[in-house]
Design a protein around this motif. Structure first.
Motif, mmCIF file in Angstrom:
data_model
loop_
_atom_site.group_PDB
_atom_site.id
_atom_site.type_symbol
_atom_site.label_atom_id
_atom_site.label_comp_id
_atom_site.label_asym_id
_atom_site.label_seq_id
_atom_site.Cartn_x
_atom_site.Cartn_y
_atom_site.Cartn_z
ATOM 1 N N CYS A 309 0.826 -1.209 0.000
ATOM 2 C CA CYS A 309 0.000 0.000 0.000
ATOM 3 C C CYS A 309 0.857 1.255 0.000
ATOM 4 O O CYS A 309 2.048 1.225 0.321
ATOM 5 N N MET A 310 0.218 2.375 -0.374
ATOM 6 C CA MET A 310 0.822 3.707 -0.367
ATOM 7 C C MET A 310 -0.044 4.612 0.512
ATOM 8 O O MET A 310 -0.953 5.269 0.019
ATOM 9 N N PRO A 311 0.218 4.692 1.789
ATOM 10 C CA PRO A 311 -0.628 5.521 2.652
ATOM 11 C C PRO A 311 -0.463 7.020 2.424
ATOM 12 O O PRO A 311 -1.394 7.792 2.698
ATOM 13 N N THR A 312 0.704 7.460 1.948
ATOM 14 C CA THR A 312 0.968 8.890 1.806
ATOM 15 C C THR A 312 1.127 9.259 0.340
ATOM 16 O O THR A 312 2.059 8.808 -0.323
ATOM 17 N N VAL A 313 0.214 10.067 -0.169
ATOM 18 C CA VAL A 313 0.158 10.479 -1.571
ATOM 19 C C VAL A 313 0.097 9.225 -2.450
ATOM 20 O O VAL A 313 1.027 8.878 -3.169
ATOM 21 N N GLN A 314 -1.034 8.558 -2.358
ATOM 22 C CA GLN A 314 -1.233 7.296 -3.052
ATOM 23 C C GLN A 314 -1.219 7.502 -4.566
ATOM 24 O O GLN A 314 -1.618 8.556 -5.071
ATOM 25 N N ASN A 315 -0.729 6.528 -5.263
ATOM 26 C CA ASN A 315 -0.703 6.542 -6.728
ATOM 27 C C ASN A 315 -1.734 5.510 -7.208
ATOM 28 O O ASN A 315 -1.586 4.328 -6.903
ATOM 29 N N PRO A 316 -2.826 5.953 -7.882
ATOM 30 C CA PRO A 316 -2.974 7.203 -8.630
ATOM 31 C C PRO A 316 -3.799 8.301 -7.965
ATOM 32 O O PRO A 316 -3.910 9.392 -8.515
ATOM 33 N N THR A 317 -4.415 8.051 -6.813
ATOM 34 C CA THR A 317 -5.433 8.981 -6.313
ATOM 35 C C THR A 317 -4.862 10.196 -5.608
ATOM 36 O O THR A 317 -5.556 11.201 -5.460
ATOM 37 N N GLY A 318 -3.626 10.121 -5.101
ATOM 38 C CA GLY A 318 -3.040 11.223 -4.342
ATOM 39 C C GLY A 318 -3.529 11.315 -2.911
ATOM 40 O O GLY A 318 -3.160 12.245 -2.178
ATOM 41 N N VAL A 319 -4.326 10.354 -2.463
ATOM 42 C CA VAL A 319 -4.913 10.380 -1.115
ATOM 43 C C VAL A 319 -3.832 10.234 -0.047
ATOM 44 O O VAL A 319 -2.861 9.490 -0.221
ATOM 45 N N VAL A 320 -4.020 10.943 1.069
ATOM 46 C CA VAL A 320 -3.151 10.804 2.240
ATOM 47 C C VAL A 320 -3.981 10.200 3.369
ATOM 48 O O VAL A 320 -4.981 10.781 3.803
ATOM 49 N N MET A 321 -3.585 9.034 3.833
ATOM 50 C CA MET A 321 -4.317 8.346 4.892
ATOM 51 C C MET A 321 -4.131 9.069 6.224
ATOM 52 O O MET A 321 -3.007 9.326 6.639
ATOM 53 N N PRO A 322 -5.235 9.420 6.915
ATOM 54 C CA PRO A 322 -5.102 10.109 8.208
ATOM 55 C C PRO A 322 -4.577 9.187 9.305
ATOM 56 O O PRO A 322 -4.585 7.959 9.172
ATOM 57 N N GLN A 323 -4.152 9.804 10.398
ATOM 58 C CA GLN A 323 -3.514 9.065 11.479
ATOM 59 C C GLN A 323 -4.428 7.991 12.056
ATOM 60 O O GLN A 323 -3.988 6.857 12.303
ATOM 61 N N GLU A 324 -5.708 8.306 12.257
ATOM 62 C CA GLU A 324 -6.626 7.330 12.863
ATOM 63 C C GLU A 324 -6.778 6.099 11.978
ATOM 64 O O GLU A 324 -6.845 4.973 12.469
ATOM 65 N N ARG A 325 -6.839 6.307 10.676
ATOM 66 C CA ARG A 325 -6.968 5.187 9.754
ATOM 67 C C ARG A 325 -5.696 4.334 9.776
ATOM 68 O O ARG A 325 -5.776 3.102 9.681
ATOM 69 N N ARG A 326 -4.555 4.967 9.877
ATOM 70 C CA ARG A 326 -3.289 4.209 9.933
ATOM 71 C C ARG A 326 -3.267 3.304 11.164
ATOM 72 O O ARG A 326 -2.835 2.142 11.086
ATOM 73 N N ALA A 327 -3.702 3.834 12.271
ATOM 74 C CA ALA A 327 -3.743 3.020 13.491
ATOM 75 C C ALA A 327 -4.692 1.840 13.317
ATOM 76 O O ALA A 327 -4.401 0.715 13.767
ATOM 77 N N ALA A 328 -5.823 2.071 12.643
ATOM 78 C CA ALA A 328 -6.793 0.995 12.423
ATOM 79 C C ALA A 328 -6.228 -0.078 11.487
ATOM 80 O O ALA A 328 -6.421 -1.279 11.711
ATOM 81 N N ILE A 329 -5.526 0.342 10.441
ATOM 82 C CA ILE A 329 -4.907 -0.628 9.517
ATOM 83 C C ILE A 329 -3.846 -1.448 10.244
ATOM 84 O O ILE A 329 -3.740 -2.672 10.066
ATOM 85 N N ALA A 330 -3.052 -0.790 11.077
ATOM 86 C CA ALA A 330 -2.027 -1.501 11.840
ATOM 87 C C ALA A 330 -2.656 -2.525 12.770
ATOM 88 O O ALA A 330 -2.127 -3.636 12.953
ATOM 89 N N GLN A 331 -3.809 -2.177 13.363
ATOM 90 C CA GLN A 331 -4.499 -3.114 14.254
ATOM 91 C C GLN A 331 -4.987 -4.342 13.487
ATOM 92 O O GLN A 331 -4.842 -5.479 13.959
#
Length: 537
Positions: A309-331
């Motif tokens: 995955c590309m959590p920061t500036v995703q290719n192709p969408t450019g989306v940046v995953m927020p901190q809360e979502r990152r914690a949820a993915i890690a869980q």
């Protein structure tokens, strides 16, 4: 059987006629067509017998005294089974033939009425069958044009150099290269300084699959700017992000293994999965990136253990995953024993990005980054961080470095590290962010947009097309006007539905003026329709 002889209405020059093994069309008619077509092109073929307007072969012969034939594609399928829903049988038969290579991407299928007549079923059954095939991602339909076999893997288009019909370069919105001024690097001075230093000889002697110790330490300090603190002994110097991906996935997987990734993903991941014989499966994404519930469901469904995955500036969408979502993915990763391969190639384009996923679960994450987008693509230098585990992961990765390229080029690594140390890399990143913001503003103003997804300084734009445009037509007509970009299906994983979008890489043209010319072409297309735009090609 699908006979492609043009796109005009029945009985006219270029009529495209569909026939099949279900059809009542006489084999003699098919034989006449095949014999007349020869090597797929004929000229001056005359009617072989009395004209019968109900016979497709006669229709062709009567109307095309001088004609060009498109190669014929045959869908040969036996009678439908007597048991089970017939609409499911239609979709099943089509899926089998696509997988077997008997029907190809882009082939037009019979109309609903034609297929219903040949099968002896009602039109609604065929409509439901085509709808089921579309749900599976097998086909796509366009009003007024028909139903076509969908292209399922367009990763290759992301690596084709854009050229015009006469071999002339196009305005390149296709390759993803954030704009920057190479003068910031002062390349000549860097080489001259390196040539004067006595320790330069060490860059040309011996092999180190891990990378030189100094380069690993500089890489660790550079990565720390993302919020991820790692010791140098967990960092390997590699030949760019693609090489880092290859090392991580070849270490984690075996041929035939499933891997999970964003439903819209970097085409290089799709290509690499093909080379390594892996089976990528899509995970739903939203405005914040990977959806935790979908990741959990996909992990269970496919028994997958690896996620790219590309959590920061995703290719192709450019989306940046927020901190809360990152914690949820890690869980989710911890609960389901998933290993994450986190690609931070474009992370520098978001100055205030949250800390990487690797900071949430360092024991389960391979973190990779590159100097190609930030500093210069010709360096081919990146850094790969191994998970924080007692297992000898770094050693296994180093063995794969040796197996693939022996080592990353020390001279290029030295140049990259010097530019990181002297601040040139930071200046280049700041310039690229500023230029990215300016070009996005130019794009939004020209196309009269109020909002674009993605980081405001990201140079690649995920643009949703207005109706009635579709990605294939828009990309083709843009290219005919001298602009190259990438359709959505290049990023789709498997047979997921294709968004009505294109990726526009605003940073690649060398000047803002050239980018503006390309954007004006796109704005002109969106203000028209495919039919009108085609008329002026």
């Amino acid at each position: 059987m699908v006979l492609d002889v043009g796109d005009d209405p029945p009985g006219s020059l270029g009529h495209r006629t569909s026939v099949g093994s279900y059809s009542q069309l006489h084999l003699a008619s098919v034989s006449r067509i095949e014999a007349a077509a020869g090597n797929d092109r004929i000229r001056g073929w005359q009617s072989l017998h009395a004209y019968n307007p109900a016979d497709p072969a006669d229709c062709i012969a009567h109307n095309r005294a001088a004609c060009d034939f498109v190669p014929m594609t045959i869908w040969e399928q036996g009678p439908l089974p007597r048991k089970g829903p017939l609409y499911i049988a239609i979709a099943d038969a089509l899926e089998r033939d696509i997988d077997a290579g008997r029907v190809h991407a882009g082939d037009r299928l019979p109309t609903h009425r034609q297929l219903a007549a040949r099968l002896g079923v009602n039109v609604m059954t065929v409509t439901r069958g085509y709808a089921e095939a579309a749900r599976r991602g097998l086909v796509e339909g366009e009003v007024g044009r028909g139903t076509f076999v969908r292209t399922t893997d367009r990763a290759d288009v992301a690596f084709v150099p854009p050229q015009g019909g006469n071999g002339r370069p196009l305005i390149d919105f296709h390759f993803n290269v954030p704009a920057g001024d190479p003068e910031q690097l002062d390349f000549e001075a860097a080489l001259a300084e390196l040539a004067r230093e006595p320790q330069r000889a060490g860059l040309f002697d011996g092999y180190s699959a891990f990378g030189h110790e100094r380069h690993r330490a500089v890489g660790a300090r550079w990565i720390s700017r993302t919020g991820l603190e790692v010791p140098a002994d967990r960092v390997l110097v590699v030949g760019g992000a693609q090489h880092a991906m290859t090392l991580a996935l070849s270490t984690l997987t075996s041929p035939g293994d499933p891997i999970l990734c964003e439903a819209l993903t970097y085409p290089g991941l799709k290509s690499l999965a093909s080379v390594l014989h892996l089976r990528p499966h899509p995970v739903e994404i939203d405005a914040h990136g990977l959806v935790p519930e979908s990741l959990e469901a996909a992990a269970k469904k496919h028994d997958a253990r690896v996620v790219y995955c590309m959590p920061t500036v995703q290719n192709p969408t450019g989306v940046v995953m927020p901190q809360e979502r990152r914690a949820a993915i890690a869980q989710v990763a911890r609960e389901h024993e998933l290993t994450l391969v986190e690609d931070d190639t474009y992370g520098f384009l978001c100055e205030s990005a949250p800390a990487p996923l690797a900071s949430h679960c360092p024991e389960r994450t391979y973190f990779l980054t590159s100097t190609s987008k930030n500093i210069a693509s010709g360096l081919r230098i990146g850094f790969l961080v191994a998970p924080d585990t007692r297992a000898p992961v770094v050693e296994r990765l180093a063995a794969n470095v040796a197996a693939t390229t022996w080592m990353a080029a020390p001279l290029m690594a030295e140049l990259a590290c010097r530019w990181i140390e002297n601040g040139a890399a930071d200046k280049m990143a700041a310039q690229k962010r500023a230029e990215g913001a300016a070009r996005r503003e130019l794009f939004m103003r020209s196309l009269e947009l109020k909002h674009l997804p993605g980081a405001p300084t990201c140079t690649h734009v995920w643009y949703r097309l207005p109706e009635p445009w579709r990605p294939g037509d828009f990309t083709r007509l843009a290219r005919s006007r001298g602009v190259a970009l990438t359709p959505a299906d290049a990023f789709v994983v498997g047979r997921d539905p294709v968004p009505n979008s294109v990726r526009v890489c605003l940073g690649t043209p060398p000047s803002r003026e050239e980018a503006a010319r390309g954007v004006r072409v796109l704005a002109g297309l969106t203000s028209s329709t495919p039919e009108l735009a085609q008329a002026f090609v």
